[in-house]
Design a protein around this motif. Structure first.
Motif, short mmCIF file in Angstrom:
data_model
loop_
_atom_site.label_atom_id
_atom_site.label_comp_id
_atom_site.label_asym_id
_atom_site.label_seq_id
_atom_site.Cartn_x
_atom_site.Cartn_y
_atom_site.Cartn_z
N THR A 77 0.84 -1.20 0.00
CA THR A 77 0.00 0.00 0.00
C THR A 77 0.88 1.25 0.00
OG1 THR A 77 -0.08 -0.04 2.42
CG2 THR A 77 -1.86 -1.14 1.24
N PHE A 78 0.36 2.32 -0.62
CA PHE A 78 1.10 3.58 -0.60
C PHE A 78 0.18 4.73 -0.22
CE2 PHE A 78 -0.63 3.72 -4.87
CZ PHE A 78 -0.80 5.07 -5.17
N ALA A 79 0.74 5.68 0.52
CA ALA A 79 -0.02 6.84 0.98
C ALA A 79 0.07 7.98 -0.01
CB ALA A 79 0.51 7.29 2.34
N SER A 80 -0.95 8.85 0.02
CA SER A 80 -0.90 10.11 -0.72
C SER A 80 -1.69 11.14 0.06
CB SER A 80 -1.48 9.96 -2.14
OG SER A 80 -2.89 10.13 -2.11
N VAL A 81 -1.62 12.40 -0.37
CA VAL A 81 -2.39 13.46 0.30
C VAL A 81 -3.77 13.62 -0.32
CG1 VAL A 81 -0.33 14.68 1.07
CG2 VAL A 81 -1.34 15.27 -1.13
N GLY A 82 -4.20 12.65 -1.11
CA GLY A 82 -5.55 12.68 -1.64
C GLY A 82 -5.63 12.15 -3.06
N PRO A 83 -6.80 11.70 -3.49
CA PRO A 83 -6.98 11.21 -4.86
C PRO A 83 -6.63 12.28 -5.88
CG PRO A 83 -8.88 10.67 -3.49
CD PRO A 83 -8.04 11.62 -2.70
N GLY A 84 -5.86 11.91 -6.88
CA GLY A 84 -5.48 12.85 -7.92
C GLY A 84 -4.32 13.74 -7.57
N SER A 85 -3.81 13.62 -6.35
CA SER A 85 -2.64 14.42 -5.96
C SER A 85 -1.41 13.93 -6.74
CB SER A 85 -2.37 14.31 -4.47
OG SER A 85 -1.99 12.99 -4.12
N ILE A 94 -1.68 -0.69 -3.86
CA ILE A 94 -2.97 -0.15 -3.43
C ILE A 94 -2.80 1.26 -2.88
CG2 ILE A 94 -4.90 -0.43 -1.82
CD1 ILE A 94 -4.43 -3.44 -1.97
N HIS A 95 -3.63 2.18 -3.35
CA HIS A 95 -3.58 3.58 -2.94
C HIS A 95 -4.38 3.80 -1.66
CE1 HIS A 95 -5.18 7.90 -3.62
NE2 HIS A 95 -4.00 7.98 -3.03
N VAL A 96 -3.78 4.51 -0.69
CA VAL A 96 -4.47 4.89 0.55
C VAL A 96 -4.38 6.41 0.70
CG1 VAL A 96 -4.62 4.59 3.05
CG2 VAL A 96 -3.80 2.70 1.62
N PRO A 97 -5.47 7.15 0.44
CA PRO A 97 -5.42 8.62 0.49
C PRO A 97 -5.57 9.17 1.92
CG PRO A 97 -7.58 7.90 -0.22
CD PRO A 97 -6.76 6.65 -0.06
N TYR A 98 -4.92 10.31 2.17
CA TYR A 98 -5.03 11.03 3.44
C TYR A 98 -5.35 12.49 3.17
CZ TYR A 98 -2.94 6.95 5.68
OH TYR A 98 -2.70 5.67 6.13
N LYS A 99 -5.66 13.24 4.23
CA LYS A 99 -5.98 14.66 4.08
C LYS A 99 -4.74 15.53 3.98
CE LYS A 99 -10.59 14.86 6.16
NZ LYS A 99 -11.43 15.51 7.20
N GLY A 100 -3.58 14.99 4.33
CA GLY A 100 -2.34 15.77 4.27
C GLY A 100 -1.14 14.91 4.59
N GLY A 101 0.05 15.53 4.49
CA GLY A 101 1.27 14.80 4.71
C GLY A 101 1.45 14.32 6.14
N ALA A 102 1.03 15.14 7.12
CA ALA A 102 1.23 14.78 8.52
C ALA A 102 0.50 13.49 8.91
CB ALA A 102 0.82 15.94 9.42
N PRO A 103 -0.79 13.34 8.62
CA PRO A 103 -1.46 12.07 8.96
C PRO A 103 -0.92 10.89 8.17
CG PRO A 103 -2.96 13.53 7.77
CD PRO A 103 -1.77 14.35 8.14
N ALA A 104 -0.48 11.13 6.93
CA ALA A 104 0.13 10.04 6.15
C ALA A 104 1.42 9.57 6.81
CB ALA A 104 0.39 10.51 4.73
N GLU A 105 2.23 10.53 7.27
CA GLU A 105 3.48 10.18 7.97
C GLU A 105 3.19 9.37 9.23
OE1 GLU A 105 5.29 13.86 8.91
OE2 GLU A 105 5.62 14.42 6.81
N GLN A 106 2.19 9.77 9.96
CA GLN A 106 1.86 9.08 11.21
C GLN A 106 1.52 7.61 10.95
OE1 GLN A 106 -1.28 11.51 12.83
NE2 GLN A 106 0.08 13.22 13.26
N ASP A 107 0.73 7.37 9.90
CA ASP A 107 0.37 5.99 9.59
C ASP A 107 1.55 5.21 9.01
OD1 ASP A 107 -2.15 6.12 10.61
OD2 ASP A 107 -3.19 5.64 8.74
N LEU A 108 2.44 5.91 8.31
CA LEU A 108 3.65 5.24 7.80
C LEU A 108 4.51 4.80 8.98
CD1 LEU A 108 5.31 4.53 5.20
CD2 LEU A 108 6.55 6.68 5.61
N MET A 109 4.70 5.68 9.95
CA MET A 109 5.50 5.32 11.12
C MET A 109 4.84 4.22 11.94
SD MET A 109 7.15 8.89 12.52
CE MET A 109 5.64 9.86 12.52
N ALA A 110 3.50 4.19 11.93
CA ALA A 110 2.77 3.15 12.66
C ALA A 110 2.68 1.85 11.88
CB ALA A 110 1.37 3.66 12.99
#
Length: 332
Positions: free
Chosen positions: A160-168, A186-202
């Motif tokens: 899975t990979f994070a992004s800051v939103g669909p189409g970003s 598999i794409h996993v969208p977030y509202k911004g870089g900070a929450p994406a980082e948190q889930d990456l670290m987790a």
């Protein structure tokens, strides 16, 4: 009747002239109150760092405070829509990139604005892109990552990979990586870089292609994430400790950067745009701003004239729309 019509038109023309003079006067006194710098992501991410590295000095250049407002969601389009819903007076500056203004309208069907609704006043910084992986992913290089991702997909457990939103831009990078490597992810969208980082670290997502910031050095050193590479064509002095993507065997041509700029609504009066351009250009020349941006490994672009900024934005629209077409992204 003709006389009455002539009187009516004369009064209407006088009213329009009065409005025009009032608009010109307002533009000449700009700014007469604080200016808002709209950041389309939550606090804590690199976009927020850029804004808070710039706003104080920009306020001094303008002679009025510049207040940072963070409003994340929908690949930055919520903030962009709010800016467009306000007056065209230059009192709200949008800190944006191709992410929010070119790509999001092509990827999210509910977005009604067009890229052309905004005008680029000046570029602020160009960000290098880091290839981040979660700490317990059993890889230490891009080639090892691809081999692992290929096996995981074959076993029915795609990464899975994070992004800051669909189409970003970062969503497109992930999809483009999948296409050029032939590996399902598999794409996993977030509202911004900070929450994406948190889930990456987790360990909730496997990897994240994102603008590089110095904080990732500490995260890498303390084992919270892995920095596998920078999406550069060669190692740059500011990040020489990390491989350039060009050093990999399987993704050596996967080189990308993204720029950030300051925008206003397209119909903002020219005197206001000129005043903002002068202030932002002056801000870019400030040593403290230089130091703050470079401390986060951001690359500082050469200041542009307004005509050059117009062309750069038009070129960006053409470039990123071509990427969308190449991967067959459909608005959803």
């Amino acid at each position: 009747m003709n006389a009455r019509i002539r009187i009516h038109f004369a009064l209407a023309a006088a009213a329009l002239a009065t409005l025009g003079l009032a608009g010109t006067a307002a533009a000449q006194t700009f700014p007469a109150k604080p200016v808002t710098l709209m950041v389309p992501y939550p606090a804590g991410g690199l976009s927020d760092v850029i804004a808070r590295s710039v706003n104080t000095t920009l306020g001094k250049q303008l002679g009025q405070p510049v207040i940072v407002e963070n409003l994340g969601g929908a690949s930055g389009s919520i903030a962009a829509t709010k800016v467009l819903g306000g007056p065209s007076d230059g009192y709200t500056i949008f800190q944006g990139s191709p992410n929010e203004l070119i790509l999001a309208p092509l990827a999210i069907s509910s977005i009604k604005f067009k890229s052309e609704d905004f005008r680029l006043v000046q570029m602020i910084a160009t960000a290098q892109i880091a290839f981040l992986a979660k700490k317990d992913l059993p890889v230490n290089s891009v080639d090892e990552f691809l081999d692992h991702a290929r096996k995981a997909a074959k076993d029915g457990k795609p990464l899975t990979f994070a992004s800051v939103g669909p189409g970003s831009f970062y969503h497109l990078l992930g999809e483009h990586l999948s296409k050029v490597s032939g590996i399902p992810i598999i794409h996993v969208p977030y509202k911004g870089g900070a929450p994406a980082e948190q889930d990456l670290m987790a360990g909730q997502v496997d990897f994240f292609l994102t603008p590089y910031g110095k904080k990732y050095d500490e995260m890498h050193k303390t084992g919270r994430v892995k920095v596998l590479a920078m999406l550069n064509g060669e190692r740059l002095d500011s990040v020489k400790q990390y491989p350039a993507i060009s050093e990999s065997k399987q993704l050596k041509d996967f080189t990308f950067k993204i720029w950030t700029g300051y925008f206003v609504k397209k119909d903002t009066p020219e005197p206001v745009v000129t005043a903002l351009h002068k202030a932002i250009t002056g801000t870019l020349g400030d040593p403290a701003v230089h130091a703050a941006l470079e401390a986060n490994s951001l690359l500082l672009p050469k200041p542009q004239t307004l005509a050059e900024a117009d062309k750069a934005y038009a070129d960006g629209m053409q470039q990123f729309r071509a990427i969308v077409k190449s991967i067959g992204l459909q608005a959803q």
